[in-house]
Scaffold this motif. Structure first.
Motif, mmCIF file in Angstrom:
data_model
loop_
_atom_site.group_PDB
_atom_site.id
_atom_site.type_symbol
_atom_site.label_atom_id
_atom_site.label_comp_id
_atom_site.label_asym_id
_atom_site.label_seq_id
_atom_site.Cartn_x
_atom_site.Cartn_y
_atom_site.Cartn_z
ATOM 1 N N GLY A 195 -7.028 -5.065 -6.582
ATOM 2 C CA GLY A 195 -6.228 -5.369 -6.988
ATOM 3 C C GLY A 195 -5.929 -5.061 -7.906
ATOM 4 N N GLY A 196 -5.555 -3.790 -8.832
ATOM 5 C CA GLY A 196 -5.721 -3.432 -9.724
ATOM 6 C C GLY A 196 -6.766 -3.255 -10.617
ATOM 7 N N TRP A 240 -8.872 1.919 -11.300
ATOM 8 C CA TRP A 240 -7.110 1.174 -12.020
ATOM 9 C C TRP A 240 -6.982 0.156 -12.548
ATOM 10 N N TRP A 274 1.182 5.223 -2.693
ATOM 11 C CA TRP A 274 1.004 3.140 -1.699
ATOM 12 C C TRP A 274 2.723 2.529 -2.600
ATOM 13 N N ASN A 281 -9.023 -6.507 -2.156
ATOM 14 C CA ASN A 281 -7.944 -7.352 -2.739
ATOM 15 C C ASN A 281 -8.134 -8.745 -2.279
ATOM 16 N N TRP A 311 -8.120 6.011 0.136
ATOM 17 C CA TRP A 311 -8.296 4.717 -0.060
ATOM 18 C C TRP A 311 -8.718 3.963 0.884
ATOM 19 N N ASP A 343 -10.793 0.134 -3.043
ATOM 20 C CA ASP A 343 -9.858 -0.887 -3.519
ATOM 21 C C ASP A 343 -10.936 -2.482 -2.790
ATOM 22 N N ARG A 360 -5.079 -13.005 1.512
ATOM 23 C CA ARG A 360 -4.709 -11.716 1.731
ATOM 24 C C ARG A 360 -4.830 -11.347 3.618
HETATM 25 C C1 DGJ Z 1 -4.166 -3.252 -4.330
HETATM 26 C C2 DGJ Z 1 -4.032 -1.755 -5.295
HETATM 27 O O1 DGJ Z 1 -4.180 -1.542 -6.192
HETATM 28 C C3 DGJ Z 1 -2.544 -0.905 -4.839
HETATM 29 O O2 DGJ Z 1 -2.941 -0.307 -6.132
HETATM 30 C C4 DGJ Z 1 -3.023 -0.309 -3.473
HETATM 31 O O3 DGJ Z 1 -3.966 0.440 -2.725
HETATM 32 C C5 DGJ Z 1 -3.442 -1.720 -2.142
HETATM 33 N N1 DGJ Z 1 -4.778 -2.704 -2.983
HETATM 34 C C6 DGJ Z 1 -3.326 -1.281 -0.655
HETATM 35 O O4 DGJ Z 1 -3.356 -2.414 -0.056
#
Ligand code: DGJ
Length: 733
Positions: free
Chosen positions: A532-533, A549, A340, A484, A415, A482, A447
């Motif tokens: 998003g983490g 993450w 990434w 987001n 991913w 993920d 987003r």
């Molecule tokens: C958010 C994630 O936390 C990042 O590490 C990455 O995977 C992006 N999204 C990708 O869109």
């Protein structure tokens, strides 16, 4: 014979749950009301009369039909309260009935004590591997008028200081009702001067411990974002004024749930503190027809008389050992490189291959292909929902690239963002009704993407098949899952008008169902959560995915506080951390490669930079780091973790990991800003055996365990910002 963990004194109507370390006592008081009696350090037995002192207090009324003015549900410390009872605190449950009323009178009617711990249908929860590990008390409360039955479940574990609480509501009446609030637990404390420690944050700034006094009135720590959120983690500690990492009383509450949560703390007229933990009642209403049940999620509770480290330790143990189910729970998690921050969307097979080659040379064990491999996704404006390979980037197919990665001896990770949909997607063109949106209103992008309606089983099924197809046919060893954005536009076309209040929770149940199907079908795939983490970093996710993450913020200095805060509630085996490039992409900060390594090595370890751009000196450092991590990785995943120094209250951070047999220790300590005239500081270790001798593996120096804990190690004086030290000790004779 195995000792009982739950004792019921029938004459006094007192339940005592104890494992010899902690005791939890509840009693049936007048009016068949369930009262909180005690939670804290273990007592062998309870000899008290099981009744609170009686006082006639103005403006706190009495039981219906009673002439006794000295007993009031408003002042009694309670275990589970409802609306309409003359208890003026926030109630644990509110139920709207067909006549428009919402009063209940929950009376004790029965109880059951059983070995082990029942599973919670459709929900993540702590489990037992054999029935001797725990006992479960079910206290049955009933409202005679509606026929509603509340089963309060209490499980106490034998070897870890955890009590798990949840509530199951059954409609044994003749009419449907609407549950408008069902807390998973309530606990009322008699006058104690508490501070709260919560974990608020933001995207790229998660879980920063926030401590403040409990004041009169009510304070709510909550998420209304549909997920457990970056902004307020579903964890709270109630601690004494002097409590720190090593000393003092701490009560911890950890909600095993990934959706909207609310933890409410209320201090009343008598300095009593009520804590309620449960699904947030914001936009919540659940229709319960006769003979139906509603299972509220679980809360893990612990008590420590030795500060926050002991509180955290109980959570680390229960989550790692009895919430995580994955076959990777104790296993070596592969050291990965993720593309990434190396490439973002700008990649194809040709560009990735040299990174894979370099990874092989350096001893990295897995290559993770992040966002952008599917649909026609070259930026974040399209293709979510279309889990089909982007042929332009992978002209020979993804399987071909996976074969290449495998041929280099690396595992291959991929991913996904399974809960989302883009307007520009085939899925939206075919199924616009899958996109969650309120009829007649345009949904809000975030987003530039939208939510799939996971409360609809048909949507879950569609996504399951798409993801399963990719996993089955492309040699995938690992999935990064993920999410987001926060949830909005709450509405499901699959539900009638009077059930729209169920959508938030049904979304979470759909998410759990989707994950459950995938992990059952692919038990050998390592799943990593992400939002998003760390936007969905909770014990509920840990039931499906052993690691998450921790944050999109890969800056080593920012990570110190994030990881420190996260460790209050979650084990390091659940956190992942990567060494990334400088200037750091989130903060612009420049830190030493070694410092980035020490921060990331304190979690499940990896890299997230373009390996082909490293200098030879940096490549040598990568090799050193991998060698070092190989020696300590078992400690990081399976050892006991203790915080030593807080980056919130000092210019330093430090922690150590100790093996279960106390024969091995890994220490990481950090100095944030340098000074022209530095004071001497030390790092004192914790959790070692004072009677054993420990040798520094690198320098061969030998120290007593007592010496390392009482005197400690001088921190080196370095005239440079953002420095780190790591030490690895092993016991010698
Ligand atoms: C958010 C994630 O936390 C990042 O590490 C990455 O995977 C992006 N999204 C990708 O869109």
């Amino acid at each position: 014979m195995v000792k009982d963990l739950i004792i019921y004194d029938e004459a006094k109507q007192v339940f005592h749950l104890t494992n010899g370390h902690i005791s939890y006592l509840l009693a049936v008081e007048e009016g068949k009301t369930l009262a909180s009696l005690y939670f804290g350090k273990a007592v062998k037995a309870y000899h008290g009369q099981g009744k609170y002192p009686r006082v006639d207090r103005g403006f706190s009324g009495n039981l219906p039909g009673s002439l006794d003015r000295t007993y009031s549900k408003d002042t009694l410390p309670r275990e589970y309260s409802s609306a309409g009872e003359m208890d003026y605190h926030e109630p644990a449950t509110i139920v709207r009935q067909l006549d428009g009323s919402n009063a209940l009178n929950l009376e004790f009617v029965d109880y059951k004590i059983q070995a082990g711990k029942p599973a919670l249908e459709g929900l993540p929860a702590a489990y037992v591997e054999n029935d001797d590990e725990a006992q479960t008390l079910t206290v049955v409360l009933k409202d005679q008028l509606t026929g509603l039955v509340y089963n309060l479940l209490y499980t106490i574990y034998r070897d870890v200081d955890i009590i798990a609480r949840s509530v199951k509501v059954e409609n044994q009446g003749q009419k449907e009702v609407y549950l408008e609030k069902v807390a998973s637990m309530q606990l009322d404390f008699v006058a104690k001067d508490f501070d709260t420690i919560s974990l608020p944050g933001a995207h790229v700034n998660e879980r920063h411990p926030d401590r403040k006094p409990v004041a009169y009135g009510r304070q709510v720590f909550e998420s209304r974002r549909g997920t457990s959120s970056h902004q307020m983690n579903p964890f709270l500690a109630l601690v004494g004024k002097d409590t720190n990492d090593f000393n003092g009383e701490a009560y911890g509450f950890n909600f095993v749930y990934s959706g909207n949560h609310a933890i409410s703390v209320e201090k009343d007229q008598l300095d009593q503190t009520r804590i309620l933990v449960g699904i947030n009642d914001y936009n919540f209403s659940w229709k319960l027809a006769p003979n139906e049940t509603f299972q509220a999620p679980e809360v893990l509770l612990t008590y420590s008389d030795q500060g926050l480290n002991k509180m955290s330790h109980a959570f680390h143990e229960i989550i790692r050992e009895r919430v995580v189910r994955s076959e990777f729970k104790h296993a070596k998690r592969p050291i990965l490189v993720n593309n990434w921050e190396a490439t973002y969307f700008d990649f194809d097979e040709e560009k990735l291959m040299p990174i894979v080659d370099e990874a092989k040379q350096l001893g990295i064990e897995m290559f993770v292909l992040d966002d952008g491999w599917f649909g026609h996704r070259n930026d974040d404006n399209s293709s979510l929902g279309d889990w089909k390979i982007f042929a332009e980037k992978f002209p020979h197919g993804l399987g071909h690239f996976a074969d290449y990665v495998h041929a280099q001896g690396l595992k291959f990770g991929l991913w996904f963002e399974p809960e989302m949909i883009s307007y520009d997607s085939d899925l939206y063109r075919q199924h616009p009704e899958y996109l969650m949106q309120v009829p007649g209103r345009a949904p809000s992008p975030s987003r530039n993407q939208y939510l799939l309606d996971l409360s609809n089983p048909e949507v879950v099924d569609n996504i399951y098949h798409q993801v399963a197809d990719i996993l089955e046919n492309n040699g995938i060893d690992y999935v990064k899952w993920d999410m987001n954005r926060s949830i909005s536009d709450i509405y499901s076309v699959a539900l009638p008008a009077d059930q729209q209040g169920e959508v938030y929770h049904r979304y979470v149940l759909g998410y759990y169902r989707l994950m459950e199907r995938l992990i059952q079908k692919f038990p050998h795939v390592l799943f990593e959560g992400c939002s998003g983490g760390g936007g969905r970093f909770d014990a509920g996710v840990a039931y499906y995915m052993p690691q998450i993450w921790t944050s999109d913020n890969t800056d080593a200095v920012a990570r110190l506080t994030i990881q420190y805060g996260t460790s209050l509630a979650y084990p390091t085996s659940m956190m992942t951390g990567h060494v990334s490039a400088i200037p750091n992409h989130q903060t612009g900060r420049q830190t030493l490669f070694e410092t980035r390594g020490a921060a990331a090595m304190s979690t499940v370890f990896g890299y997230e930079l373009d390996l082909t751009k490293l200098t030879d000196a940096e490549k040598a450092l990568v090799k050193d780091q991998i060698k070092e991590y190989n020696q300590v990785r078992d400690l990081v995943v399976n050892g006991d973790f203790y915080r030593l120094k807080s980056p919130l209250t000092s210019n330093q951070a430090a922690w150590n990991f100790v093996s279960k047999d106390q024969n091995e220790v890994f220490v990481a300590s950090f100095n944030i800003l340098t000074a022209a005239q530095p004071v001497f500081t030390k790092t004192k270790l914790y959790g070692l055996d004072p009677n054993k001798n420990y040798q520094n593996v690198a320098t061969k120096e030998v120290f007593g365990g007592d010496e390392l804990m009482e005197i400690g190690l001088f921190d080196p004086v370095i005239h440079q910002d953002f420095t780190a030290q790591t030490y690895h000790f092993k016991v010698v004779d």
